[in-house]
Design an enzyme around this catalytic site. Structure first.
Site, mmCIF file in Angstrom:
data_model
loop_
_atom_site.group_PDB
_atom_site.id
_atom_site.type_symbol
_atom_site.label_atom_id
_atom_site.label_comp_id
_atom_site.label_asym_id
_atom_site.label_seq_id
_atom_site.Cartn_x
_atom_site.Cartn_y
_atom_site.Cartn_z
ATOM 1 N N HIS A 70 0.801 -1.230 0.000
ATOM 2 C CA HIS A 70 0.000 0.000 0.000
ATOM 3 C C HIS A 70 0.830 1.275 0.000
ATOM 4 O O HIS A 70 0.298 2.354 -0.278
ATOM 5 C CB HIS A 70 -0.934 0.019 1.216
ATOM 6 N N GLU A 134 -7.944 -3.711 -2.930
ATOM 7 C CA GLU A 134 -8.290 -4.385 -1.670
ATOM 8 C C GLU A 134 -9.407 -3.569 -1.019
ATOM 9 O O GLU A 134 -9.157 -2.521 -0.437
ATOM 10 C CB GLU A 134 -7.083 -4.498 -0.744
ATOM 11 N N ASP A 253 6.546 -10.871 8.851
ATOM 12 C CA ASP A 253 7.155 -9.751 9.573
ATOM 13 C C ASP A 253 7.304 -10.026 11.067
ATOM 14 O O ASP A 253 7.763 -9.152 11.811
ATOM 15 C CB ASP A 253 6.356 -8.466 9.360
ATOM 16 N N ASP A 279 2.335 -6.168 2.382
ATOM 17 C CA ASP A 279 1.130 -5.462 2.861
ATOM 18 C C ASP A 279 1.552 -4.163 3.551
ATOM 19 O O ASP A 279 0.904 -3.698 4.495
ATOM 20 C CB ASP A 279 0.313 -6.344 3.807
#
Length: 399
Positions: A70, A134, A253, A279
């Site tokens: 994003h 999304e 992560d 993400d």
């Protein structure tokens, strides 16, 4: 991202990189040599020659491919501002992501269409590889960092409106298939050649199977924003993991998934069905603080992004070089498995496997150079030009 602009330098014609460990489709080659011709990889092997760049002590892998991101560097793809999108792309490029699909977030339909038009121009300029929508066609119960009042049912006409706004560059749409119009939209997307992804869903096992039969081929950040596994109600996770037609996104992560859950997914699906994604939102490559995510505000503390209101996890601050390093050093993936999940699998999903995703002659010279002991990122090349790190290497025969 000044470094991405100012350090970019093309290699001399026919230049070669020598002495590195090369992660090739057939396995790992030690003390390897590869030749770059213009923007492509032209040959592998041969003896070192004077003038070759000496990469002894380094590992070379293909450029990373991020299906779901994003923003980064303080910029957001959902801003509708080209310069912000460029900042985000350059930030992730500096961390080895040479191919990016820009992800939007839930917003008013017309606003998301405007964002798609801006992002499409960057696709046409070669900065991005496509657009991923999304939201807003997701479940209220599993909306995460999406504004609930802007969510919509996936009416095929509305879904098509977003796809058309991307002018042929829509690569993926995430939706909840249990919502009215969900399965019809999956079928439409499959017919259009756009990836239908199951995510932010409250779907059960049976409905998820229906979505897969209708043409859904991706699980958006598996495990996150969907029901968990129960022994009498396996839910969407089991349906998505067990079907060989589905590629599952995972966020490595250390926050979104426990390492053992990542291991479970790999043990079930295998590296050939896993796409590691970031993400990431605008804070990737930045420090703690307040950042926008579409119409919402996010606070980042100790690298963890959460909504200011409600506290839901709001994307990540991950970069794919970190995901690669974690996968190899913490999860025990082989170098070839890590390359599959960060390069080969997403390239195949995007229909770009003939040009990116592996180190092979004729493919784009998109490379990431890592330290062979720590797997820390050292240098990045995109389309035959160094983005960063070129000054780290000396030519063979020049000391």
């Amino acid at each position: 991202m000044t470094a991405a602009r100012n350090q970019s330098a093309a290699l001399p014609r026919g230049a070669a990189l020598a002495g590195a460990r090369l992660v090739l489709p057939g396995g790992v080659v030690e003390d390897g040599r590869l030749t770059v011709e213009g923007t492509t990889l032209s040959a592998f092997g041969g003896d070192r020659q004077p003038g070759d760049l000496d990469l002894t002590g380094h590992t070379v892998v293909p450029g990373f491919v991020d299906l779901h991101v994003h923003g980064g560097g303080g910029g957001s793809y959902a801003s509708g501002i080209a310069e912000e999108a460029l900042t985000a792309a350059r930030t992730h490029l500096a961390h080895g992501t040479t191919t990016t699909v820009a992800s939007t977030v839930t917003g008013e339909i017309d606003e998301v269409c405007r964002q798609a038009a801006v992002l499409s121009e960057l696709v046409e300029d070669g900065v991005l590889a496509g657009v991923h929508f999304e939201g807003p066609f997701i479940s209220h119960n599993r909306c995460g960092a999406h504004r609930p009042d802007l969510l919509r049912d996936p009416d095929p006409a509305l879904v098509r409106k977003l796809v058309d706004a991307a002018r042929g560059h829509a690569k993926m749409v995430t939706l909840a298939p249990e919502l009215p119009g969900g399965l019809d939209s999956v079928r439409m997307l499959a017919d259009l050649g756009v990836i239908a992804a199951v995510g932010h869903t409250d779907s059960d096992y049976a409905k998820t199977l229906e979505a897969i039969e209708a043409g859904a081929t991706v699980a958006t950040h598996l495990f996150n924003a969907m029901p968990g596994i129960q022994h009498r109600a396996p839910g969407p996770i089991v349906a998505l993991l067990e079907d060989e037609r589905v590629t599952v996104e995972l966020i490595n992560d250390g926050i979104h998934l426990h390492p053992s859950v990542l291991d479970l997914a790999y043990g079930t699906a295998g590296a050939s069905r896993v796409a590691l994604i970031t993400d990431a939102m605008g804070a990737a490559g930045m420090g703690d603080g307040l950042y926008p995510l579409g119409p919402l505000q996010v606070r980042v503390e100790d690298g963890v992004a959460r909504l200011v209101e409600g506290g839901s996890i709001a994307g990540s601050t991950l970069t794919l070089d970190v995901a690669f390093r974690r996968s190899v050093t913490l999860n025990g993936l082989s170098l070839n498995q890590a390359v599959e999940s960060l390069c080969t699998v997403p390239a195949r999903l995007l229909g770009l496997a003939d040009s990116i995703g592996s180190l092979e002659a004729g493919k784009s010279a998109d490379l990431v150079v890592l330290d062979s002991e720590s797997y820390e990122l050292v240098a990045v090349m995109r389309r035959g030009a160094w983005v960063s790190g070129a000054d780290r290497f000396t030519a063979v025969g020049t000391g």
